[in-house]
Design an enzyme around this catalytic site. Structure first.
Site, PDB file in Angstrom:
ATOM      1  N   SER A 152      24.803   8.171  -3.021  1.00 57.86           N
ATOM      2  CA  SER A 152      25.713   9.312  -3.185  1.00 57.86           C
ATOM      3  C   SER A 152      27.123   8.868  -2.861  1.00 57.86           C
ATOM      4  CB  SER A 152      25.294  10.439  -2.227  1.00 57.86           C
ATOM      5  OG  SER A 152      26.314  11.398  -2.092  1.00 57.86           O
TER       6      SER A 152
ATOM      7  N   TYR B  16      22.987  12.638   6.326  1.00 62.48           N
ATOM      8  CA  TYR B  16      22.856  12.376   4.887  1.00 62.48           C
ATOM      9  C   TYR B  16      23.739  11.199   4.471  1.00 62.48           C
ATOM     10  CZ  TYR B  16      22.999  13.164  -0.156  1.00 62.48           C
ATOM     11  OH  TYR B  16      22.925  13.006  -1.522  1.00 62.48           O
TER      12      TYR B  16
END
Length: 249
Positions: A142, A155
């Protein structure tokens, strides 16, 4: 074109969103696809979609954070198809919590699914790939790996870890002609960003992307198919950013 004909691909987190698009896209290129997801109903639905389009698929209930579940996935894939050629580590979660409020259980759950899951799945296929002297491992990261993520340090850390892990694994497996690469999407039109952003916030982000929109899951299929194909045989240890220009290196 059937660039992946006679290949067997495992896609984790394939029951929805990006994983679903990748599973359908690989099947469309001729691959037999293992649709691995923690949600049985979603996995079965994607399997039916693939079969309705003339493809071949297997649905498995898989929790990538659990070693036994991952090994069952690989064993079932080998029983069904006799081999595995491609692994796409896509399964991931994105809960929201500030570091101050985050407890160790929250941290462990995200790292366990996103990063440890990629490790367990990669390790589970590596032995077979080494025997075959071939294989493709592709993991999804990401943009948060590069930019950080407010209220989602677990995350961002897990996604940054995937990049370091993949580079290391690429070095280990390269002598047997096995490639390991990473795809880095930007904000994508799935349920995930809507779990922590409003539609207005998503729209505002889209206005800042040079290509003028957020990504669609299908935007990632071409890159995944390329990296899984023979055309990418000399590419390993790389992170390919597919984000409409929102991050440029």
């Amino acid at each position: 074109m059937e660039r992946l004909k006679n290949r067997v691909a495992i896609v984790t987190g394939a029951g929805q969103g990006i994983g679903r698009a990748l599973a359908l896209g690989l099947a469309g290129e001729g691959a037999e696809v293992v649709v691995a997801d923690v949600n049985d109903e979603n996995a079965a639905s994607v399997k039916r979609e693939i079969e309705a389009s003339g493809g071949t698929a297997l649905a498995t209930n898989t929790d990538v954070s659990k070693e036994d579940s991952v090994q069952d996935m690989v064993d079932e894939s080998l029983r069904e198809f006799g081999k595995v050629d491609i692994l796409i580590n896509n399964a991931g979660i994105f809960p929201v919590s500030s570091v101050e409020e985050m407890n160790e259980e929250d941290w462990d759950r995200v790292i366990g699914t996103n990063l440890v899951g990629a490790f367990l799945c990669s390790r589970a296929v590596a032995g077979k790939f080494l025997q075959q002297r071939s294989g493709r491992i592709i993991s999804m990261t990401s943009g948060r790996a590069f930019q950080g993520a407010k209220n989602a340090a677990h995350y961002a850390s897990s996604k940054a870890g995937i990049i370091g892990f993949s580079k290391s694994l690429a070095l280990e497996l390269a002598p047997r002609q096995i490639t390991v690469n990473v795809i880095c999407p930007g904000i994508t039109d799935t349920a995930q960003p809507r779990g922590h952003q409003t539609e207005e916030q998503i729209y505002a982000q889209a206005q800042k992307i040079p290509l003028g929109r957020i990504g669609q899951p299908e935007d990632l299929v071409g890159t995944a198919v390329f990296l899984a194909s023979d055309a990418a045989a000399f590419i390993t240890g790389q992170t390919v950013i597919v984000n409409g220009g929102s991050i440029m290196w």
